[in-house]
Design a protein around this motif. Structure first.
Motif, PDB file in Angstrom:
ATOM      1  N   LEU A   1     -36.724  32.553   7.602  1.00  0.00           N
ATOM      2  CA  LEU A   1     -35.758  32.962   6.585  1.00  0.00           C
ATOM      3  C   LEU A   1     -36.029  32.287   5.246  1.00  0.00           C
ATOM      4  N   LEU A   2     -36.446  31.033   5.292  1.00  0.00           N
ATOM      5  CA  LEU A   2     -36.808  30.336   4.052  1.00  0.00           C
ATOM      6  C   LEU A   2     -37.977  31.033   3.360  1.00  0.00           C
ATOM      7  N   GLN A   3     -38.905  31.539   4.139  1.00  0.00           N
ATOM      8  CA  GLN A   3     -40.044  32.270   3.587  1.00  0.00           C
ATOM      9  C   GLN A   3     -39.579  33.594   2.966  1.00  0.00           C
ATOM     10  N   LEU A   4     -38.665  34.292   3.654  1.00  0.00           N
ATOM     11  CA  LEU A   4     -38.207  35.593   3.178  1.00  0.00           C
ATOM     12  C   LEU A   4     -37.355  35.481   1.916  1.00  0.00           C
TER      13      LEU A   4
ATOM     14  N   ILE B   1     -39.370  19.738   5.815  1.00  0.00           N
ATOM     15  CA  ILE B   1     -39.667  20.966   5.071  1.00  0.00           C
ATOM     16  C   ILE B   1     -39.756  20.688   3.568  1.00  0.00           C
ATOM     17  N   ASP B   2     -40.481  21.550   2.897  1.00  0.00           N
ATOM     18  CA  ASP B   2     -40.687  21.431   1.452  1.00  0.00           C
ATOM     19  C   ASP B   2     -40.108  22.659   0.778  1.00  0.00           C
ATOM     20  N   LEU B   3     -39.034  22.466   0.014  1.00  0.00           N
ATOM     21  CA  LEU B   3     -38.418  23.574  -0.693  1.00  0.00           C
ATOM     22  C   LEU B   3     -39.063  23.795  -2.063  1.00  0.00           C
TER      23      LEU B   3
ATOM     24  N   HIS C   1     -27.685  33.042  -1.048  1.00  0.00           N
ATOM     25  CA  HIS C   1     -28.611  33.511  -2.074  1.00  0.00           C
ATOM     26  C   HIS C   1     -29.753  32.537  -2.346  1.00  0.00           C
ATOM     27  N   ARG C   2     -29.587  31.301  -1.901  1.00  0.00           N
ATOM     28  CA  ARG C   2     -30.585  30.260  -2.189  1.00  0.00           C
ATOM     29  C   ARG C   2     -30.961  29.498  -0.921  1.00  0.00           C
ATOM     30  N   PRO C   3     -32.159  28.932  -0.872  1.00  0.00           N
ATOM     31  CA  PRO C   3     -32.587  28.152   0.294  1.00  0.00           C
ATOM     32  C   PRO C   3     -31.616  27.037   0.652  1.00  0.00           C
ATOM     33  N   THR C   4     -31.035  26.368  -0.352  1.00  0.00           N
ATOM     34  CA  THR C   4     -30.113  25.270  -0.059  1.00  0.00           C
ATOM     35  C   THR C   4     -28.877  25.763   0.675  1.00  0.00           C
ATOM     36  N   GLU C   5     -28.430  26.987   0.375  1.00  0.00           N
ATOM     37  CA  GLU C   5     -27.278  27.565   1.075  1.00  0.00           C
ATOM     38  C   GLU C   5     -27.633  27.880   2.523  1.00  0.00           C
TER      39      GLU C   5
ATOM     40  N   PHE D   1     -43.320  35.741  11.842  1.00  0.00           N
ATOM     41  CA  PHE D   1     -42.446  34.609  12.130  1.00  0.00           C
ATOM     42  C   PHE D   1     -43.210  33.327  11.832  1.00  0.00           C
ATOM     43  N   LEU D   2     -42.667  32.525  10.921  1.00  0.00           N
ATOM     44  CA  LEU D   2     -43.398  31.396  10.364  1.00  0.00           C
ATOM     45  C   LEU D   2     -43.609  30.286  11.395  1.00  0.00           C
ATOM     46  N   ILE D   3     -44.837  29.790  11.452  1.00  0.00           N
ATOM     47  CA  ILE D   3     -45.192  28.687  12.348  1.00  0.00           C
ATOM     48  C   ILE D   3     -45.556  27.487  11.474  1.00  0.00           C
ATOM     49  N   ASN D   4     -44.675  26.493  11.435  1.00  0.00           N
ATOM     50  CA  ASN D   4     -45.002  25.288  10.671  1.00  0.00           C
ATOM     51  C   ASN D   4     -45.456  24.189  11.629  1.00  0.00           C
TER      52      ASN D   4
END
Length: 427
Positions: free
Chosen positions: A384-387, A425-427, A339-343, A367-370
């Motif tokens: 997935l972090l973006q979604l 990455i930056d959460l 449910h969360r980015p950390t998970e 599809f994210l390009i960092n």
């Protein structure tokens, strides 16, 4: 009696098993014109240690992933009326005699079935040679392991052409282990009834880079479905091996659309395909993995229950270890709700299979390009972090996706860079 049967024995398990197969064929000696034994390129079968009743016995070698091509070459040179197939450990049962092995129009295939650990397996036993040639041989039949080859081929034969008689095969020599049992469980799925659920619509995207050993199996698994994909979109991301040449063979299929581009990484390759997607949902398939034959049907049934605020459906992985030309079952990795980015970042294995809601994926930039490794690594996690910032990711307990663990895997090669990615990455 007329010698009208050519026998093809496919990858017999051992010299002892081959001997048993040939013994079971002896009752048909008056009808058998030739016996061709296909063994693996590293096989150790010895022609001098088999029965002497055979006048025409030939041994040829084939790679596991080239069996279809090998069989097509054999058929080009076969002039007998019938071809009889035995594979791996299968012998003719004691009930088989010459009178049973006949076909009359419109029947062109004599099939048989047997039970293996409660899995009903059906195989072609006797086939009219001219019928095999008429339908184009064994083209496009490339299952992930050769135990499924004959069941997959039979599943694509019109039922009206088949005469089915049970228990013409003796499976008593079959190896009893979890790998064999899992393979036959999957092989059974080729026989599931064909379905056609038009909604929701589903496409599959494959990005390939230097996966010539495995990409055929990935594509074939998309085509050998009980329910068809709405689109099969494939892109070659500037491969330097022979995988593009292999993909061009599949481009002849009307279900497949092939694209090419210079190498810039998986995320950019998948984004090149995204504008061509017309379906409601997208399944992402890696070029070295494969799908069960009922994948589309299973996914669509789960998508019918997907909440509107969910951008992604995912489930479980079935894991296999590639050793030389064989795959060995390692187990099922079950997914879990996140449910969360950390998970997501502490998930013990790649989240998937990933079935995206197309509209959400497109609206969030694809599809994210960092800028980590120029966007060439962990594009799935970044996406997935973006979604998960805008919508829910939905887990369901289903298993239709097979992961192949091998030395050339990009994930394996770059495993040490995961900690660098987490720091980036930056959460």
């Amino acid at each position: 009696m007329l010698k009208d049967i050519s026998v093809i024995i496919i990858f017999p398990l051992s010299q002892k098993v081959l001997q048993q197969m040939l013994v079971s064929l002896r009752k048909l000696q008056a009808r058998i014109s030739s016996v061709i034994v296909i063994q693996a390129t590293n096989g150790t079968l010895n022609k001098n240690q088999v029965n002497d009743w055979l006048n025409d016995l030939c041994f040829i070698t084939s790679k596991n992933n080239e069996l279809a091509h090998t069989l097509d070459n054999i058929m080009d040179q076969t002039n007998n009326r019938y071809v009889l197939f035995l594979s791996h450990t299968h012998c003719l049962s004691a009930s088989v005699n010459s009178e049973v092995l006949q076909l009359e129009q419109p029947k062109t295939v004599l099939s048989t079935g047997y039970l293996f650990r409660n899995h009903a397996i059906y195989l072609p036993l006797l086939v009219l040679s001219k019928y095999i040639k008429k339908i184009g041989g064994f083209t496009n039949i490339q299952p992930p392991f050769n135990e499924a080859f004959l069941p997959a081929w039979l599943a694509n034969i019109d039922k009206s052409c088949q005469l089915t008689i049970g228990n013409l095969i003796d499976p008593s020599l079959e190896t009893r282990n979890t790998t064999t049992s899992t393979k036959y469980m999957i092989a059974q799925k080729y026989q599931f009834k064909k379905e056609n659920l038009t909604s929701p619509s589903l496409s599959v995207l494959i990005s390939n880079y230097n996966m010539e050993k495995y990409v055929d199996i990935a594509v074939a698994s998309c085509l050998l479905q009980n329910m068809p994909f709405d689109q099969i979109l494939i892109i070659d991301d500037g491969s330097t091996d022979y995988s593009l040449k292999k993909l061009l063979q599949w481009d002849r299929n009307k279900q497949v659309k092939l694209f090419t581009k210079e190498n810039e990484g998986k995320a950019k390759a998948l984004n090149t395909l995204l504008p061509y997607v017309t379906s409601e949902f997208i399944l992402e398939l890696d070029a070295d993995d494969w799908l069960d034959p009922n994948a589309v049907a299973m996914i669509k049934k789960h998508l019918l229950e997907l909440p509107e605020n969910s951008s992604l459906l995912y489930g479980n992985f079935r894991r296999w270890k590639q050793i030389n030309d064989e795959v060995f079952f390692k187990g099922i990795k079950k997914g879990k709700e996140i449910h969360r980015p950390t998970e997501l970042l502490t998930y013990s294995f790649p989240l998937g299979p990933r079935i995206y809601r197309t509209s959400t994926l497109k609206s969030t930039g694809g599809f994210l390009i960092n800028d980590f490794e120029n966007g060439r690594l962990y594009e799935d996690v970044s996406t997935l972090l973006q979604l998960i910032k805008h919508s829910k990711l939905n887990y369901s307990n289903f298993t239709i996706y097979n992961i192949r663990e091998h030395q050339e895997s990009n994930t394996k090669i770059n495993r040490s860079k995961w900690s660098e990615y987490l720091n980036h990455i930056d959460l």
